[in-house]
Design an enzyme around this catalytic site. Structure first.
Site, PDB file in Angstrom:
ATOM      1  CD  GLU A  46      40.841  17.475  -3.379  1.00 48.93           C
ATOM      2  OE1 GLU A  46      41.133  17.483  -2.168  1.00 48.93           O
ATOM      3  OE2 GLU A  46      39.689  17.673  -3.816  1.00 48.93           O
ATOM      4  CG  ASP A  98      41.269  14.690  -0.311  1.00 52.04           C
ATOM      5  OD1 ASP A  98      40.471  13.737  -0.189  1.00 52.04           O
ATOM      6  OD2 ASP A  98      41.139  15.760   0.300  1.00 52.04           O
ATOM      7  NE  ARG A 112      37.862  22.736   0.620  1.00 52.17           N
ATOM      8  CZ  ARG A 112      38.937  22.118   1.120  1.00 52.17           C
ATOM      9  NH1 ARG A 112      39.897  21.702   0.304  1.00 52.17           N
ATOM     10  NH2 ARG A 112      39.075  21.943   2.410  1.00 52.17           N
ATOM     11  CG  HIS A 146      36.903  18.661   4.365  1.00 51.31           C
ATOM     12  ND1 HIS A 146      36.646  17.302   4.426  1.00 51.31           N
ATOM     13  CD2 HIS A 146      37.727  18.842   3.306  1.00 51.31           C
ATOM     14  CE1 HIS A 146      37.293  16.694   3.441  1.00 51.31           C
ATOM     15  NE2 HIS A 146      37.954  17.603   2.751  1.00 51.31           N
ATOM     16  CG  ASP A 150      21.902  33.119  -6.800  1.00 55.11           C
ATOM     17  OD1 ASP A 150      22.460  33.610  -7.798  1.00 55.11           O
ATOM     18  OD2 ASP A 150      20.877  32.410  -6.877  1.00 55.11           O
TER      19      ASP A 150
END
Length: 267
Positions: free
Chosen positions: A150, A176, A70, A45, A84
């Site tokens: 969710e 959610d 996230r 988000h 990485d």
């Protein structure tokens, strides 16, 4: 290297962090100075791209604070890139089945446990100065792999999801889950109980999102291993509290008339 976030969680440490969805190196540094155990950067988000994310991870590492990211839903390429750049773990949204959980693990881990592309010349490999075998062994052992529950379908399949090999734990996304649930679905409290039971049965970690210190303490008392504050929620509460010090009526915002704010912590 210091003990990893995953190893701390698995040995029983109770860990607290912040969910940061506003790109800001200062907020990362302030969180570290305040004593947070980790920073969870939101690239689902939040607007941070990989370059901004790299800055956040590099700055956090100066203070010895690990970063979890996230990522977006079903994005193995992003999982590869954030690891990485030195993130110690990933949190992946919308895990609805065991197959999806297995795919997340595969994306996050090097062979033989997964299919993550192997490179030692990235920041995570100290630009090629870490021997390949040592680099692979460390990330196989220490990459924290978390998923999010969710939807009602995910709640129904949570025991199978929690049992996925090398999935370390789960977090409920309350916003959610509430949005996806209908009258016939379990309530949020019933869903939370089902998720908690599955995690306990499978010996997995539980992460909770909370709004304040009292809620964090309650979550730890209830069995959470990692607790994360929604930093935007906390900052807005604090800013609105500061505005109350003005003796005049609150300024009327421009634009559409705002509705009464929802004070529950958002994921």
């Amino acid at each position: 290297m210091a003990i990893s976030l995953r190893q701390r969680a698995l040995r029983g440490d109770r860990l607290i962090g912040v969910l940061l969805r506003m790109p800001s190196e200062e907020l990362v540094e302030m969180s570290a100075v305040a004593g947070m155990d980790f920073v969870l950067v939101d690239c689902e988000h939040g607007p941070a791209d990989v370059i901004a994310l790299r800055h956040h991870i590099a700055l956090a590492s100066v203070h010895g604070v690990p970063v979890i990211v996230r990522v977006g839903e079903d994005d193995p390429g992003q999982i590869l890139r954030v690891l990485d750049q030195g993130a110690q773990g990933v949190l992946v949204p919308h895990i609805d089945s065991r197959e999806q959980a297995d795919a997340v693990v595969a994306s996050a881990l090097y062979p033989p446990d997964g299919t993550r592309g192997f490179a030692t010349y990235s920041r995570a490999g100290r630009f090629g100065t870490v021997p390949a075998a040592e680099h692979r062994a460390w990330f196989l052992e220490n990459t924290l792999v978390l998923g999010m529950i969710e939807s009602p379908a995910a709640v129904a399949a949570v025991r199978e999801i929690a049992g996925a090999h090398r999935l370390d734990g789960l977090m409920i996304g309350p916003s959610d889950l509430a949005a996806a649930s209908g009258p016939a679905d379990p309530s949020l409290s019933e869903a939370a109980a089902a998720v908690d039971a599955a995690l306990r049965a499978e010996g997995r970690l539980r992460m909770d999102i909370v709004g304040d210190a009292a809620a964090a303490q309650a979550a730890f008392s209830d069995g959470a291993h990692l607790v994360v504050y929604n930093l935007a929620h906390s900052l807005m509460n604090h800013l609105e509290h500061l505005v109350e010090g003005r003796p005049w009526p609150r300024r009327t915002p421009t634009g559409p008339t705002p509705t009464q704010p929802d004070r529950s912590p958002k994921d």
